[in-house]
Design a protein around this motif. Structure first.
Motif, PDB file in Angstrom:
ATOM      1  N   SER A   1       0.790  -1.232   0.000  1.00  0.00           N
ATOM      2  CA  SER A   1       0.000   0.000   0.000  1.00  0.00           C
ATOM      3  C   SER A   1       0.827   1.290   0.000  1.00  0.00           C
ATOM      4  O   SER A   1       0.482   2.214  -0.727  1.00  0.00           O
ATOM      5  CB  SER A   1      -1.122  -0.018   1.038  1.00  0.00           C
ATOM      6  OG  SER A   1      -0.681  -0.136   2.311  1.00  0.00           O
ATOM      7  N   PRO A   2       1.929   1.387   0.764  1.00  0.00           N
ATOM      8  CA  PRO A   2       2.748   2.597   0.592  1.00  0.00           C
ATOM      9  C   PRO A   2       3.344   2.709  -0.811  1.00  0.00           C
ATOM     10  O   PRO A   2       3.505   3.815  -1.330  1.00  0.00           O
ATOM     11  CB  PRO A   2       3.867   2.444   1.615  1.00  0.00           C
ATOM     12  CG  PRO A   2       3.532   1.301   2.465  1.00  0.00           C
ATOM     13  CD  PRO A   2       2.415   0.545   1.866  1.00  0.00           C
TER      14      PRO A   2
ATOM     15  N   ALA B   1       0.639   4.040  -2.899  1.00  0.00           N
ATOM     16  CA  ALA B   1       0.473   5.454  -2.590  1.00  0.00           C
ATOM     17  C   ALA B   1       1.575   6.280  -3.244  1.00  0.00           C
ATOM     18  O   ALA B   1       1.328   7.345  -3.814  1.00  0.00           O
ATOM     19  CB  ALA B   1       0.465   5.671  -1.076  1.00  0.00           C
TER      20      ALA B   1
ATOM     21  N   GLY C   1      11.578   4.216  12.597  1.00  0.00           N
ATOM     22  CA  GLY C   1      10.202   3.863  12.261  1.00  0.00           C
ATOM     23  C   GLY C   1      10.095   2.448  11.743  1.00  0.00           C
ATOM     24  O   GLY C   1       9.108   1.765  11.966  1.00  0.00           O
ATOM     25  N   VAL C   2      11.135   1.997  11.030  1.00  0.00           N
ATOM     26  CA  VAL C   2      11.140   0.635  10.484  1.00  0.00           C
ATOM     27  C   VAL C   2      11.546  -0.364  11.560  1.00  0.00           C
ATOM     28  O   VAL C   2      10.967  -1.429  11.695  1.00  0.00           O
ATOM     29  CB  VAL C   2      12.102   0.536   9.281  1.00  0.00           C
ATOM     30  CG1 VAL C   2      12.194  -0.898   8.781  1.00  0.00           C
ATOM     31  CG2 VAL C   2      11.641   1.456   8.168  1.00  0.00           C
TER      32      VAL C   2
ATOM     33  N   SER D   1       8.513  -0.926  13.899  1.00  0.00           N
ATOM     34  CA  SER D   1       7.238  -1.444  13.405  1.00  0.00           C
ATOM     35  C   SER D   1       7.361  -2.820  12.778  1.00  0.00           C
ATOM     36  O   SER D   1       6.355  -3.394  12.402  1.00  0.00           O
ATOM     37  CB  SER D   1       6.582  -0.442  12.450  1.00  0.00           C
ATOM     38  OG  SER D   1       7.531   0.161  11.630  1.00  0.00           O
TER      39      SER D   1
ATOM     40  N   ASN E   1      -5.650   2.030   3.702  1.00  0.00           N
ATOM     41  CA  ASN E   1      -4.846   1.889   4.907  1.00  0.00           C
ATOM     42  C   ASN E   1      -3.818   2.998   5.040  1.00  0.00           C
ATOM     43  O   ASN E   1      -2.763   2.817   5.626  1.00  0.00           O
ATOM     44  CB  ASN E   1      -4.167   0.523   4.927  1.00  0.00           C
ATOM     45  CG  ASN E   1      -5.195  -0.575   5.052  1.00  0.00           C
ATOM     46  OD1 ASN E   1      -6.071  -0.526   5.921  1.00  0.00           O
ATOM     47  ND2 ASN E   1      -5.149  -1.541   4.154  1.00  0.00           N
ATOM     48  N   ALA E   2      -4.162   4.138   4.475  1.00  0.00           N
ATOM     49  CA  ALA E   2      -3.325   5.335   4.519  1.00  0.00           C
ATOM     50  C   ALA E   2      -2.049   5.176   3.687  1.00  0.00           C
ATOM     51  O   ALA E   2      -1.657   6.080   2.980  1.00  0.00           O
ATOM     52  CB  ALA E   2      -2.993   5.775   5.942  1.00  0.00           C
ATOM     53  N   GLY E   3      -1.408   3.985   3.760  1.00  0.00           N
ATOM     54  CA  GLY E   3      -0.204   3.771   2.950  1.00  0.00           C
ATOM     55  C   GLY E   3       0.914   4.723   3.324  1.00  0.00           C
ATOM     56  O   GLY E   3       1.624   5.226   2.459  1.00  0.00           O
ATOM     57  N   LEU E   4       1.081   4.970   4.622  1.00  0.00           N
ATOM     58  CA  LEU E   4       2.158   5.886   5.041  1.00  0.00           C
ATOM     59  C   LEU E   4       3.515   5.208   4.893  1.00  0.00           C
ATOM     60  O   LEU E   4       3.617   3.989   4.918  1.00  0.00           O
ATOM     61  CB  LEU E   4       1.941   6.307   6.490  1.00  0.00           C
ATOM     62  CG  LEU E   4       0.630   7.026   6.778  1.00  0.00           C
ATOM     63  CD1 LEU E   4       0.602   7.508   8.221  1.00  0.00           C
ATOM     64  CD2 LEU E   4       0.419   8.201   5.825  1.00  0.00           C
ATOM     65  N   PHE E   5       4.559   6.019   4.759  1.00  0.00           N
ATOM     66  CA  PHE E   5       5.921   5.499   4.683  1.00  0.00           C
ATOM     67  C   PHE E   5       6.436   5.321   6.105  1.00  0.00           C
ATOM     68  O   PHE E   5       6.687   6.295   6.805  1.00  0.00           O
ATOM     69  CB  PHE E   5       6.819   6.471   3.900  1.00  0.00           C
ATOM     70  CG  PHE E   5       6.278   6.799   2.535  1.00  0.00           C
ATOM     71  CD1 PHE E   5       5.753   5.797   1.723  1.00  0.00           C
ATOM     72  CD2 PHE E   5       6.286   8.101   2.057  1.00  0.00           C
ATOM     73  CE1 PHE E   5       5.246   6.088   0.462  1.00  0.00           C
ATOM     74  CE2 PHE E   5       5.786   8.392   0.799  1.00  0.00           C
ATOM     75  CZ  PHE E   5       5.267   7.394  -0.001  1.00  0.00           C
ATOM     76  N   GLN E   6       6.593   4.057   6.507  1.00  0.00           N
ATOM     77  CA  GLN E   6       6.922   3.802   7.919  1.00  0.00           C
ATOM     78  C   GLN E   6       8.301   4.294   8.321  1.00  0.00           C
ATOM     79  O   GLN E   6       8.569   4.485   9.501  1.00  0.00           O
ATOM     80  CB  GLN E   6       6.777   2.311   8.242  1.00  0.00           C
ATOM     81  CG  GLN E   6       7.541   1.407   7.295  1.00  0.00           C
ATOM     82  CD  GLN E   6       7.633  -0.014   7.838  1.00  0.00           C
ATOM     83  OE1 GLN E   6       8.096  -0.223   8.960  1.00  0.00           O
ATOM     84  NE2 GLN E   6       7.197  -0.990   7.063  1.00  0.00           N
TER      85      GLN E   6
ATOM     86  N   ARG F   1       9.550   7.174   7.454  1.00  0.00           N
ATOM     87  CA  ARG F   1       9.611   8.636   7.512  1.00  0.00           C
ATOM     88  C   ARG F   1       8.741   9.146   8.653  1.00  0.00           C
ATOM     89  O   ARG F   1       7.706   8.572   8.956  1.00  0.00           O
ATOM     90  CB  ARG F   1       9.101   9.236   6.202  1.00  0.00           C
ATOM     91  CG  ARG F   1      10.064   9.024   5.067  1.00  0.00           C
ATOM     92  CD  ARG F   1       9.704   9.901   3.891  1.00  0.00           C
ATOM     93  NE  ARG F   1      10.597   9.619   2.775  1.00  0.00           N
ATOM     94  CZ  ARG F   1      10.338   9.967   1.530  1.00  0.00           C
ATOM     95  NH1 ARG F   1       9.227  10.614   1.247  1.00  0.00           N
ATOM     96  NH2 ARG F   1      11.187   9.686   0.566  1.00  0.00           N
TER      97      ARG F   1
END
Ligand SMILES: Nc1ncnc2c1ncn2[C@@H]1O[C@H](COP(=O)(O)OP(=O)(O)O)[C@@H](O)[C@H]1O
Ligand SMILES: [Mg+2]
Lengths: 222, 375
Positions: free
Chosen positions: A118-119, A122, A217-218, A221, B84-89, B91
């Motif tokens: 999904s990212p 996007a 962040g990676v 998560s 699912n927003a698809g944010l860049f985890q 950043r």
């Protein structure tokens, strides 16, 4: 007969710390073989893994190459190449690179392929070029796994680079081979310990690299 | 204006996802694509930013075929929000939002300043700026997704089920926020959902698609509820569309009775006289806020016992709430009367189910509902 005594005796003997057969020289040679083999393997496997993972094409061919690579006996290959090519670094580098390519290739492919779609969707939808998608979205997220592939490769090279000694080159394998030949078990155990120590050091270096390059962040998560 | 002109999408496996669809999407309004799962909503939306290429037909943006500009230029002029927003985890929230401005070549500093501005606009505390997506709730992540889509101030916003994955309470908050932002910014929004209530709430225009990717009806929500084009649309709208349609009628016309509203410290004669208009009296505190219903006899008998008052249900705000809210208030009230309050919550009158029923009939007779009352 205590292994720890051997290790202690080997390392505390000051004559082992200088000269062309001294520990610093042998460690330096070993490091040199390792870094060179890893660099060549990464230069081959990383781009292929990244591109195939990104386009999700060629997964089957990749798996085949990887299995074939794993099945290659490093020592057998070395002997064969030595007979064929003769003395030099090349007969050593080829088996080491062949050993390191499969883990890097397969892990990198899997790492990129399994990035959450999904990212990526996007990112494309926002107008990122494919190169940007790969470098700014997929690689940062896949980095821990890619590094783990490189780590596996590095550790395998470190332990296998001892074969260089069979074809009269240096490295920590020298102690093991010479020690066995001279029935000097202190030397054998000392050499093996140094190899293990270098593997641990490799682990530490990769841990550090991942602390420095993987986004918090990676790390959290996943 | 976005014009979808006789577009068909046939996937390589032969699935016809969209079949001869034509649609005129108005500027500066929310157009909702709604329909059952698999009816081609996502495919339609993704053809607008060329994530999917049509097999036949064309899509025009302000009269120009979207294929005439470079694909990434087109996409950067359209905000894109996904489920699912698809944010860049990897950043931070701020850098996620700054993505498109950075792609457009803004300096890091300017892009981040803009991102901070947007955090406020979508109702995110700027203290979250340095956090990573995993540290946010689903609803907050979705707000970041909206902020990221708005960052470069694109005229068009494409949203694919952006609020489907969050719980109903958070979803309602996000919907209200979107309407508020839209009031301020006036974007051309194409919004995909499978939820007809969401479609009716958000849409200026609603396109109902049926399975196989064909258009069943394209109309403003009030019209959809009053004259569904066919049994499929009627069925899709669900059973209580009559009640839901009341959302589109304002409650301004209701005649409020003030006599039955008495303050808790009122004298006994006041209590006795109020009982003529209504069977019960609404007792308020000294500020005028409603406390509950009491029978006139009980009240006149002397002491008003706060604990023995009947609950007054959910009050409505005349002018702001719709007839649906007023009727709901009356149905919920044990006395059958709804309580009207002002913005501060002070009682301004009461109204019976019967009177609301008359207002509904009058409104229907007059015809056109007021689209604004929906909110
Ligand atoms: N990439 C694809 N390849 C083949 N079929 C697809 C693809 N994407 C969607 N479809 C099919 O097209 C139809 C419409 O899908 P979609 O546009 O995602 O519907 P919706 O968003 O309304 O649920 C479905 O039958 C779906 O299975
Ligand atoms: Mg969909």
């Amino acid at each position: 007969m205590n292994v720890l005594n051997f290790v202690h005796a080997f390392l505390s003997d000051s004559s082992h710390w200088h000269g062309y057969d001294g520990i610093p020289t042998r460690v330096g040679e070993h490091l040199h073989y390792t870094l060179q083999a890893l660099a060549i393997a990464a230069a081959i496997a990383l781009p292929v893994g990244l591109v195939t993972g990104h386009t999700v094409r060629g997964g089957n061919v990749l798996a085949l190459v990887a299995t074939a690579g794993r099945a290659l006996p490093s020592f057998g290959l070395l002997v064969l190449l030595f007979i064929w090519i003769g003395f030099g670094l090349l007969p050593v580098m080829i088996p080491l690179v062949a050993l390191a390519v499969p883990p890097i290739l397969v892990t990198t492919f899997e790492a990129i392929r399994s990035v959450d779609p999904s990212p990526v969707d996007a990112a494309r939808g926002m107008g990122m070029s494919e190169t940007r998608v790969l470098f700014q979205v997929e690689i940062p997220v896949a980095l821990p796994l890619i590094l783990s592939g490189l780590l596996t490769a590095a550790i395998q090279i470190v332990s296998t680079a001892t074969i260089a000694a069979y074809v009269s080159l240096g490295g920590l394998g020298r102690y093991i081979i010479d020690g066995l030949y001279q029935k000097n078990y202190e030397k054998v155990v000392g050499g093996a310990t140094l190899v293990a120590g270098m593997a641990l050091a490799t682990l530490a270096v990769f841990w550090l690299v991942s602390r420095l390059t993987v986004s918090p962040g990676v790390r959290r998560s996943s | 204006m976005i014009r979808i002109d006789a577009v068909t999408k046939r996937y390589p496996d032969g699935t016809v996802a969209v079949d001869g669809l034509s649609l005129e999407i108005p500027d500066r309004a929310i157009t909702v694509l709604v329909g059952p799962s698999g009816c081609g909503k996502t495919t339609t939306l993704r053809m607008i930013n060329r994530m999917v290429e049509p097999s036949e037909g064309s899509i025009l943006l302000d009269g120009q075929d979207i294929r005439q500009q470079p694909v990434n230029t087109l996409r950067r002029s359209m905000g894109y929000v996904i489920q699912n927003a698809g944010l860049f985890q990897h950043r931070t929230i701020l850098d996620n939002i700054a993505t498109v401005p950075r792609l457009l070549g803004w300096s890091k500093q300017k892009a981040r300043a803009r991102a901070a501005e947007l955090m406020e606009r979508v109702g995110l505390d700027t203290s979250l700026a340095k956090r990573y997506p995993y540290q946010l709730s689903g609803g907050q992540q979705q707000r970041v997704g909206v902020a990221r889509a708005l960052a470069a101030d694109p005229p068009v916003l494409l949203m694919d089920e952006p609020f489907s994955a969050v719980d109903p309470v958070v979803r309602k908050g996000l919907q209200d926020e979107l309407l508020r932002i839209q009031d301020e910014l006036g974007k051309t929004i194409v919004f995909v959902t499978h939820d007809i209530d969401e479609a009716v709430k958000l849409g200026t225009m609603v396109a109902v698609l049926r399975t196989g990717g064909r258009l069943a009806q394209f109309a403003p929500p009030a019209e959809l509820l009053s004259v569904p084009a066919d049994p499929f649309v009627e069925d899709f709208l669900g059973a209580d569309r009559g009640i839901r349609r009341l959302s589109f009628f304002p409650s301004t016309e209701l005649e409020l009775h003030t006599a039955p509203v008495v303050a808790i410290d009122a004298g006994t004669e006041k209590l006795a006289s109020g009982g003529e208009a209504a069977p019960c009296l609404l007792v308020t505190d000294t500020d005028g806020k409603p406390l509950g219903w009491g029978a006139p006899d009980d009240l006149a008998a002397g002491a008003i016992d706060r604990d023995r008052l009947l609950p007054f249900g959910r009050p409505f705000v005349p002018g702001k709430d719709s007839l649906r809210t007023a009727l709901d208030g009356a149905v919920l009230s044990p006395t059958g009367w709804a309580v009207a309050v002002d913005e501060e919550g002070r009682a301004v009158g009461v109204v019976s189910q019967q009177m609301i029923g008359e207002a509904i009939r009058a409104a229907h007779a007059e015809g056109r509902p007021d689209a604004k009352a929906a909110r």
